[in-house]
Design a protein around this motif. Sequence first.
Motif, PDB file in Angstrom:
ATOM      1  N   ILE A   7       0.664  -1.340  -0.005  1.00 45.91           N
ATOM      2  CA  ILE A   7      -0.167   0.094  -0.126  1.00 45.91           C
ATOM      3  C   ILE A   7       0.897   1.368  -0.110  1.00 45.91           C
ATOM      4  CG2 ILE A   7      -1.535   1.348   1.297  1.00 45.91           C
ATOM      5  CD1 ILE A   7      -2.808  -1.502   2.208  1.00 45.91           C
ATOM      6  N   VAL A   8       1.889   1.304   0.792  1.00 47.34           N
ATOM      7  CA  VAL A   8       2.932   2.316   0.866  1.00 47.34           C
ATOM      8  C   VAL A   8       3.566   2.559  -0.377  1.00 47.34           C
ATOM      9  CG1 VAL A   8       5.033   3.387   2.103  1.00 47.34           C
ATOM     10  CG2 VAL A   8       3.154   2.472   3.369  1.00 47.34           C
ATOM     11  N   LYS A   9       3.888   1.425  -1.010  1.00 47.67           N
ATOM     12  CA  LYS A   9       4.753   1.802  -2.164  1.00 47.67           C
ATOM     13  C   LYS A   9       4.012   2.164  -3.470  1.00 47.67           C
ATOM     14  CE  LYS A   9       8.768  -1.119  -1.469  1.00 47.67           C
ATOM     15  NZ  LYS A   9       9.876  -1.492  -2.358  1.00 47.67           N
ATOM     16  N   LEU A  10       2.730   1.562  -3.482  1.00 45.90           N
ATOM     17  CA  LEU A  10       1.512   1.968  -4.443  1.00 45.90           C
ATOM     18  C   LEU A  10       1.133   3.422  -4.206  1.00 45.90           C
ATOM     19  CD1 LEU A  10      -0.634  -1.201  -4.867  1.00 45.90           C
ATOM     20  CD2 LEU A  10       0.637  -0.088  -6.391  1.00 45.90           C
ATOM     21  N   ALA A  11       1.067   3.938  -3.009  1.00 44.68           N
ATOM     22  CA  ALA A  11       0.654   5.521  -2.751  1.00 44.68           C
ATOM     23  C   ALA A  11       1.761   6.292  -3.089  1.00 44.68           C
ATOM     24  CB  ALA A  11       0.277   5.298  -1.199  1.00 44.68           C
ATOM     25  N   ASN A  12       3.065   5.954  -3.142  1.00 44.38           N
ATOM     26  CA  ASN A  12       4.225   6.741  -3.173  1.00 44.38           C
ATOM     27  C   ASN A  12       4.378   6.734  -4.894  1.00 44.38           C
ATOM     28  OD1 ASN A  12       5.024   7.192  -0.709  1.00 44.38           O
ATOM     29  ND2 ASN A  12       6.528   5.603  -0.813  1.00 44.38           N
TER      30      ASN A  12
END
Length: 101
Positions: A7-12
């Motif tokens: 989720i964090v990588k996709l949001a970035n």
Amino acid sequence: MTKSELIVKLANRLPAFKEEDVSFSVALVLEAIRSTLEKGRRAEIRGFGSFALNYRPPRNGRNPKSGEQVSVPAKYVPHFKPGKELKDRVNSVTPAASQDF
């Protein structure tokens, strides 16, 4: 990689979306796969792989601690089969270089 790391990588990578929106999207995809498997059907993501159920018939097993024979009931277990594109990408990368997303 864990779900929260994904989720964090996709949001970035997608700054136009809030992290809550990305989290909701990931949860929707996973729930769609779960519900498809619960119905006994197969879920396929082209280029990635497919999720299906494998049937394991009933059998007699042994308790490893006591050696006592126990009956193991029949069950279905989830199974993931990677797609050709995923296999090719994984086999062409060295483990040290696989840290990038």
